[in-house]
Design a protein around this motif. Structure first.
Motif, PDB file in Angstrom:
ATOM      1  N   VAL A   1       1.163  -1.439  -0.065  1.00 47.01           N
ATOM      2  CA  VAL A   1      -0.215   0.235  -0.270  1.00 47.01           C
ATOM      3  C   VAL A   1       1.144   1.465  -0.125  1.00 47.01           C
ATOM      4  CG1 VAL A   1      -1.550   0.776   1.311  1.00 47.01           C
ATOM      5  CG2 VAL A   1      -2.084  -1.322   1.161  1.00 47.01           C
TER       6      VAL A   1
ATOM      7  N   LEU B   1      -3.986   2.436   4.530  1.00 52.60           N
ATOM      8  CA  LEU B   1      -4.768   3.186   3.861  1.00 52.60           C
ATOM      9  C   LEU B   1      -5.711   4.725   4.010  1.00 52.60           C
ATOM     10  CD1 LEU B   1      -7.521   0.337   3.384  1.00 52.60           C
ATOM     11  CD2 LEU B   1      -5.493   0.773   1.723  1.00 52.60           C
TER      12      LEU B   1
ATOM     13  N   VAL C   1      -9.659   5.107  -2.691  1.00 51.51           N
ATOM     14  CA  VAL C   1      -9.261   2.973  -2.084  1.00 51.51           C
ATOM     15  C   VAL C   1     -10.927   1.947  -2.293  1.00 51.51           C
ATOM     16  CG1 VAL C   1      -8.943   1.484  -0.080  1.00 51.51           C
ATOM     17  CG2 VAL C   1      -7.402   3.294  -0.493  1.00 51.51           C
TER      18      VAL C   1
ATOM     19  N   ARG D   1     -11.523   3.430   3.341  1.00 52.37           N
ATOM     20  CA  ARG D   1     -11.843   2.545   1.967  1.00 52.37           C
ATOM     21  C   ARG D   1     -12.855   3.478   1.934  1.00 52.37           C
ATOM     22  NH1 ARG D   1     -16.735   0.923   2.783  1.00 52.37           N
ATOM     23  NH2 ARG D   1     -16.721  -0.701   3.718  1.00 52.37           N
TER      24      ARG D   1
END
Length: 360
Positions: free
Chosen positions: A107, A132, A142, A154
């Protein structure tokens, strides 16, 4: 400006430092900062369903495990969709389905490379969150697919099917095969796998129905999505519970390994096996009588929807809020549900009558 020099500096810190230090060093960079820099509807938190889909984007796919047949199929679906949309596909990922630290590292790498979106199947519901969130603070969209993280980490989650449908239907399939009576076990993937645990919770709830009063769940075993470990766990279950009547394995690696063991043992045809598998992996076990029926969604379609969702997010057609709709090419129109969940559709049951119609 899409990504400021400050954000690039923060990403560099995230790559070379621990996640906690990176979060502290870049604590002033938030998604709110990104929102304030942009003037588009999406940047202001408003969807524009009529926005034109952007081209030339780069979407990084991060599966739980590369070279896993299931994720290979899913990611190829994403790659094909991105090509059709005029954007670029990139795949990275760990070789082990339990390498959570590796996923975090990937990531960070994708963030450093300034991709437009990341589509990730999370190995752990919380471990990826810091990384994230850092990606999102750099205006990277995301999308989780197959296995979710926490909603705040996300923009949207592309679910294979309703988690409730998957959990309950697997119990229903097995119950029919064992005549609603006997001991059963579950052969799962990793103990931390988000999707597996949600499905198992619904399996347990389904089993509370009075019609299953003569069925007893004796154990949940974990094969870590490793063929050898899953094979050994199946063997161990049958040694520990000689009266076992059935096994549910909600993982494509696990069900194949369990079928391989059963097909060469005295338990073939006696201990029923169902769960989630691919037709190509399970065809011979259906035809030789080891397995009666199992289910799954089309992983290529799952990957395709993850890709199309990513592009729709970057383009501003959706933001991930409940009630927003978008058209995913030939797949049709989708509506975003609670907590940003997008459901692919109901699973398909495969048996001797229909399995030869499918090739994945």
């Amino acid at each position: 400006m899409r990504k400021s020099s400050l954000r690039r500096a923060c990403v560099a810190v995230a790559v070379v430092s621990s996640l906690s230090l990176a979060a502290t060093a870049c604590g002033g960079t938030t998604k709110e900062d990104v929102k304030n820099e942009g003037g588009s509807a999406a940047a202001a938190g408003k969807a524009d369903p009529n926005a034109e889909l952007k081209k030339g984007l780069t979407v990084g796919f991060l599966p739980k495990q590369v070279n896993n047949p299931y994720f290979t199929s899913a990611d190829k679906g994403g790659e094909a969709a991105l090509k059709e949309l005029g954007s670029n596909y990139k795949e990275v990922g760990p070789s082990s389905a339990t390498d959570t630290a590796g996923q975090v590292s990937y990531v960070n790498t994708l963030t450093q490379q300034q991709v437009d979106a990341i589509a990730v199947s999370a190995q752990d519901p919380g471990a990826l969150c810091t990384a994230l969130k850092q990606a999102m603070s750099n205006d990277i969209k995301v999308v989780t697919y197959d296995s979710d993280t926490k909603p705040e980490c996300r923009n949207a989650f592309v679910s294979q099917a309703s988690a409730e449908d998957l959990g309950r239907t697997e119990v229903q399939l097995l119950a029919e095969q064992i005549g609603y009576k006997g001991e059963i076990a579950i052969l799962s993937a990793a103990q931390t796998a988000t999707n597996q645990n949600i499905w198992i919770d619904f399996m347990k709830d389904e089993l509370k129905d009075p019609k299953y009063k003569d069925i007893k769940l004796v154990k949940i075993a974990y094969g870590n999505d490793d063929a050898q470990q899953s094979f050994q766990q199946t063997q161990g279950l049958l040694q520990e519970y000689p009266n076992l009547k059935g096994i549910i394995s909600p993982t494509t690696v696990g069900i194949k390994a369990a079928a391989q063991y059963l097909s060469g043992s005295k338990y073939k045809g006696k201990v029923k096996l169902t769960g989630l598998g691919t037709p190509n992996d399970m065809r011979k076990y259906v035809k030789n009588g080891t397995v009666e029926a199992f289910e799954l969604w089309d992983p290529a379609k799952l990957g395709e929807l993850a890709a199309r969702t990513s592009v729709a997010l970057v383009s501003g057609q959706i933001t991930g809020k409940e009630g927003e709709t978008f058209t995913a090419g030939d797949m049709g129109e989708y509506t975003i549900g609670k907590d940003g969940v997008i459901s692919l559709g109901k699973p398909t049951v495969f048996n001797a009558e229909n399995i030869d119609r499918f090739n994945f």
